[in-house]
Design a protein around this motif. Structure first.
Motif, PDB file in Angstrom:
ATOM      1  N   VAL A 137       0.901  -1.271  -0.142  1.00 51.51           N
ATOM      2  CA  VAL A 137      -0.038   0.025  -0.054  1.00 51.51           C
ATOM      3  C   VAL A 137       0.905   1.406   0.105  1.00 51.51           C
ATOM      4  CG1 VAL A 137      -1.779   1.151   1.312  1.00 51.51           C
ATOM      5  CG2 VAL A 137      -1.863  -1.223   1.161  1.00 51.51           C
ATOM      6  N   ALA A 138       2.039   1.245   0.708  1.00 55.02           N
ATOM      7  CA  ALA A 138       3.087   2.402   0.769  1.00 55.02           C
ATOM      8  C   ALA A 138       3.526   2.762  -0.361  1.00 55.02           C
ATOM      9  CB  ALA A 138       3.905   2.263   1.632  1.00 55.02           C
ATOM     10  N   LEU A 139       3.812   1.586  -1.266  1.00 56.38           N
ATOM     11  CA  LEU A 139       4.415   1.708  -2.543  1.00 56.38           C
ATOM     12  C   LEU A 139       3.415   2.380  -3.749  1.00 56.38           C
ATOM     13  CD1 LEU A 139       6.413  -1.528  -2.991  1.00 56.38           C
ATOM     14  CD2 LEU A 139       7.392   0.872  -2.942  1.00 56.38           C
ATOM     15  N   MET A 140       2.195   1.892  -3.710  1.00 53.87           N
ATOM     16  CA  MET A 140       1.035   2.336  -4.462  1.00 53.87           C
ATOM     17  C   MET A 140       0.840   3.828  -4.119  1.00 53.87           C
ATOM     18  SD  MET A 140      -1.648  -1.107  -4.349  1.00 53.87           S
ATOM     19  CE  MET A 140      -2.643  -0.128  -5.729  1.00 53.87           C
ATOM     20  N   ALA A 141       0.928   4.140  -3.133  1.00 52.83           N
ATOM     21  CA  ALA A 141       0.460   5.558  -2.366  1.00 52.83           C
ATOM     22  C   ALA A 141       1.831   6.698  -2.950  1.00 52.83           C
ATOM     23  CB  ALA A 141       0.578   5.682  -0.989  1.00 52.83           C
ATOM     24  N   SER A 142       2.995   6.071  -2.935  1.00 51.45           N
ATOM     25  CA  SER A 142       4.156   6.815  -3.271  1.00 51.45           C
ATOM     26  C   SER A 142       4.168   7.148  -4.722  1.00 51.45           C
ATOM     27  CB  SER A 142       5.554   6.163  -2.990  1.00 51.45           C
ATOM     28  OG  SER A 142       5.561   5.644  -1.461  1.00 51.45           O
ATOM     29  N   ARG A 143       3.782   6.190  -5.515  1.00 57.58           N
ATOM     30  CA  ARG A 143       3.511   6.398  -7.069  1.00 57.58           C
ATOM     31  C   ARG A 143       2.247   7.208  -7.263  1.00 57.58           C
ATOM     32  NH1 ARG A 143       3.011   0.789  -7.324  1.00 57.58           N
ATOM     33  NH2 ARG A 143       5.169  -0.436  -6.734  1.00 57.58           N
ATOM     34  N   GLY A 144       1.419   7.555  -6.306  1.00 55.61           N
ATOM     35  CA  GLY A 144       0.225   8.369  -6.809  1.00 55.61           C
ATOM     36  C   GLY A 144      -1.034   7.257  -7.108  1.00 55.61           C
ATOM     37  N   GLU A 145      -0.943   6.234  -6.954  1.00 54.47           N
ATOM     38  CA  GLU A 145      -1.774   5.161  -7.243  1.00 54.47           C
ATOM     39  C   GLU A 145      -2.954   5.269  -6.165  1.00 54.47           C
ATOM     40  OE1 GLU A 145      -1.214   1.131  -8.732  1.00 54.47           O
ATOM     41  OE2 GLU A 145       0.996   1.447  -8.468  1.00 54.47           O
ATOM     42  N   THR A 146      -4.209   4.720  -6.732  1.00 53.75           N
ATOM     43  CA  THR A 146      -5.352   4.854  -5.647  1.00 53.75           C
ATOM     44  C   THR A 146      -5.139   3.536  -4.710  1.00 53.75           C
ATOM     45  OG1 THR A 146      -6.849   5.238  -7.295  1.00 53.75           O
ATOM     46  CG2 THR A 146      -7.868   4.409  -5.547  1.00 53.75           C
ATOM     47  N   THR A 147      -5.227   3.892  -3.511  1.00 57.69           N
ATOM     48  CA  THR A 147      -4.759   2.827  -2.282  1.00 57.69           C
ATOM     49  C   THR A 147      -6.268   2.543  -1.651  1.00 57.69           C
ATOM     50  OG1 THR A 147      -4.699   4.503  -0.805  1.00 57.69           O
ATOM     51  CG2 THR A 147      -2.564   3.907  -1.905  1.00 57.69           C
ATOM     52  N   PRO A 148      -6.316   1.202  -1.160  1.00 58.48           N
ATOM     53  CA  PRO A 148      -7.536   0.867  -0.544  1.00 58.48           C
ATOM     54  C   PRO A 148      -8.282   1.946   0.406  1.00 58.48           C
ATOM     55  CG  PRO A 148      -5.770  -0.971  -0.614  1.00 58.48           C
ATOM     56  CD  PRO A 148      -5.083   0.326  -1.001  1.00 58.48           C
ATOM     57  N   LEU A 149      -9.405   1.707   0.704  1.00 58.48           N
ATOM     58  CA  LEU A 149     -10.249   2.814   1.498  1.00 58.48           C
ATOM     59  C   LEU A 149      -9.810   2.548   3.016  1.00 58.48           C
ATOM     60  CD1 LEU A 149     -13.600   2.301  -0.260  1.00 58.48           C
ATOM     61  CD2 LEU A 149     -12.173   4.362  -0.313  1.00 58.48           C
ATOM     62  N   SER A 150      -9.360   1.242   3.299  1.00 58.92           N
ATOM     63  CA  SER A 150      -9.121   0.961   4.549  1.00 58.92           C
ATOM     64  C   SER A 150      -8.191  -0.159   4.769  1.00 58.92           C
ATOM     65  CB  SER A 150     -10.399   0.532   5.460  1.00 58.92           C
ATOM     66  OG  SER A 150     -10.748  -0.451   5.253  1.00 58.92           O
ATOM     67  N   MET A 151      -7.386  -0.234   5.815  1.00 57.55           N
ATOM     68  CA  MET A 151      -6.238  -1.270   5.893  1.00 57.55           C
ATOM     69  C   MET A 151      -6.496  -1.711   7.421  1.00 57.55           C
ATOM     70  SD  MET A 151      -2.399  -1.027   4.988  1.00 57.55           S
ATOM     71  CE  MET A 151      -2.185   0.574   5.876  1.00 57.55           C
TER      72      MET A 151
END
Length: 494
Positions: free
Chosen positions: A195-209
């Protein structure tokens, strides 16, 4: 040689285990001559116990055929949606003819459950899946036994694990617009990295974890499992617990951490408890307590079924999670499928709500290890973070059994629902009437403070955008239509 020796011993024991099972049935049958023996029940129980101690336990099935949703029986169809060399993404799709139930479940949250790859199969989370299915669309990672994966598929690394999770998240998001993710035990670390890598790239991340009983920071309240991993050197693990798969399996020659060694470690942690459990099973067989004996069988059919883990993945997990603490130290680099190496930065996660769950009596992941995720996810607003400790629950109690169903699950359900926003996938037919927009609504948190939670709010028709293929704006269309009607009326008057 240890793996070959174990397989030889198991092959030699198999006929005797089958013979013990047959003898147990013969003495347990009151209509047989042997069943007339005054000690027949005890002899039958002894043979049954011998059979279970010597049998080979294969991978169990989930076996979820139906679930009860508010008194309505809903059918479950289990299917694999993505095949990977070392994992399958499995979906439990719900079917019902009841229109009211169908309307209720169709917009429920989609949840990706990431099962642990730490010795047991994903079926260990059967109770987790069954409970979640009442209120969610459920997917789960079903990890494969490494000894069944041919060498031609290459090795499996911790980086591959992280990349698998990212691919699965994108798959579920593609179906529903977004999803929620839930990890149990070991996968809390790679899930956070994904999730952190997706966030760093600006991708949509899950609503909750949702993170349950995992070693985010294994330095806190170290358990016997943590101490073994931290006190032995990397080379010790490589030289003492890694073996090659024998020729009799598809993965012959693959370096693995064998399942039977892991099982021996599980039992060695609480040998007296397991001995007492088997003795209680013996006494229940004599008493004819079918309910208790069946519960014992179900538990140990699951507990004794173990899988081999690829050596590269296992050794890298030892180093990254338990020795170098790369995640909490901010020094973890992950190699993506494109060959690019990226640094894992949990602080880049900003839009994913965070929920951590721990068991008060957890002897696998100690107190504070999972809760430490809140310290490193600095980008998530405090109002979107929550921690829950299940009183009286051990490691398995937070995701299976009565405590999970009655104490933990209500909090998990509430958290996911509180941060759920109904989304329409890009490829699906867009229905303006079902469009929702998030708004911030304050609700009372458990601690008494005010927590901001995203809740859906229907968009008004005024705010709806015209269809992309419309050549005229809504206002202009209305004016043209009005002129046409006026023209017709004038013509009729004439």
């Amino acid at each position: 040689m240890l793996y070959q020796f174990y397989e030889t011993q198991r092959s030699l024991m198999e006929p005797f285990s089958d013979l013990a099972q047959t003898a147990s049935k013969v003495f347990g049958n009151p209509l047989s001559l042997a069943g007339q023996n005054p000690f027949a029940q005890r002899i039958s129980a002894t043979y049954d116990l011998m059979h279970r101690l010597g049998k080979d336990y294969e991978k169990p099935e989930f076996g979820l055929r139906t679930i009860d949703v508010d008194g309505v029986e809903v059918a479950i169809h289990e299917r694999v949606e993505i095949h990977k060399p070392f994992c399958e993404l499995r979906r439990f799709k719900r079917f019902t003819d009841d229109q009211a139930t169908l309307e209720k479940i169709k917009d429920q949250p989609a949840v990706l459950i990431v099962a642990p790859l730490s010795g047991h199969y994903a079926t260990l989370l059967r109770d987790t899946v069954k409970t979640m299915l009442k209120d969610h669309k459920v997917y789960i990672t079903d990890w494969k036994n490494a000894r069944l994966v041919p060498l031609s598929e290459g090795s499996f690394h911790l980086d591959d694990y992280v990349n698998y999770i990212q691919e699965f998240i994108r798959h579920v998001q593609g179906k529903y617009g977004n999803c929620h993710i839930m990890s149990v035990c070991q996968p809390t670390v790679p899930v956070l990295a994904a999730v952190a890598l997706m966030a760093s790239r600006g991708e949509t991340t899950p609503l909750s974890m949702t993170m349950m009983g995992g070693p985010i920071d294994a330095r806190k309240s170290p358990t016997a499992v943590n101490n073994l991993a931290m006190n032995k050197s990397y080379s010790w693990f490589e030289n003492n617990v890694i073996f090659r798969v024998p020729e009799s399996f598809p993965g012959a020659g693959r370096r693995v951490y064998p399942g039977f060694l892991q099982h021996a470690g599980f039992v060695a942690m609480n040998p007296s408890n397991h001995a007492s459990s088997h003795y209680d099973y013996f006494k229940d067989l004599i008493k004819g307590d079918d309910a208790s004996t069946e519960a014992h069988r179900k538990f140990y059919d699951e507990y004794n079924a173990v899988l081999d883990m690829d050596a590269e993945y296992y050794l890298e997990t030892i180093r990254v999670v338990f020795q170098d603490f790369c995640l909490v130290n901010g020094t973890w680099d992950v190699k993506g499928v494109n060959g690019k190496v990226e640094r894992v930065r949990p602080g880049d996660i900003k839009t994913t709500a965070l929920f951590s769950v721990e068991g008060e009596l957890d002897d696998i992941s100690g107190s504070g290890q999972t809760q430490s995720v809140h310290e490193i996810c600095t980008g998530v607003p405090r109002s979107r973070q929550k921690h829950f400790e299940a009183k009286g629950a051990g490691h398995y109690g937070i995701f299976s059994g009565r405590r999970w169903r009655e104490h933990v699950y209500p909090h998990v359900k509430s958290f996911i629902l509180g941060h759920h926003v109904v989304s329409t996938p890009a490829f699906a037919e867009r229905r303006v009437s079902n469009t929702v927009a998030p708004t911030i609504k304050p609700v009372a948190a458990e601690t008494g403070s005010v927590k901001a939670v995203a809740t859906p709010r229907p968009t008004t028709a005024k705010a709806a955008k015209p269809a992309e293929n419309s050549a005229v704006a809504p206002a202009k269309t209305k004016q043209v239509a009005t002129k046409k009607v006026a023209s017709k009326r004038t013509t009729r008057a004439k």
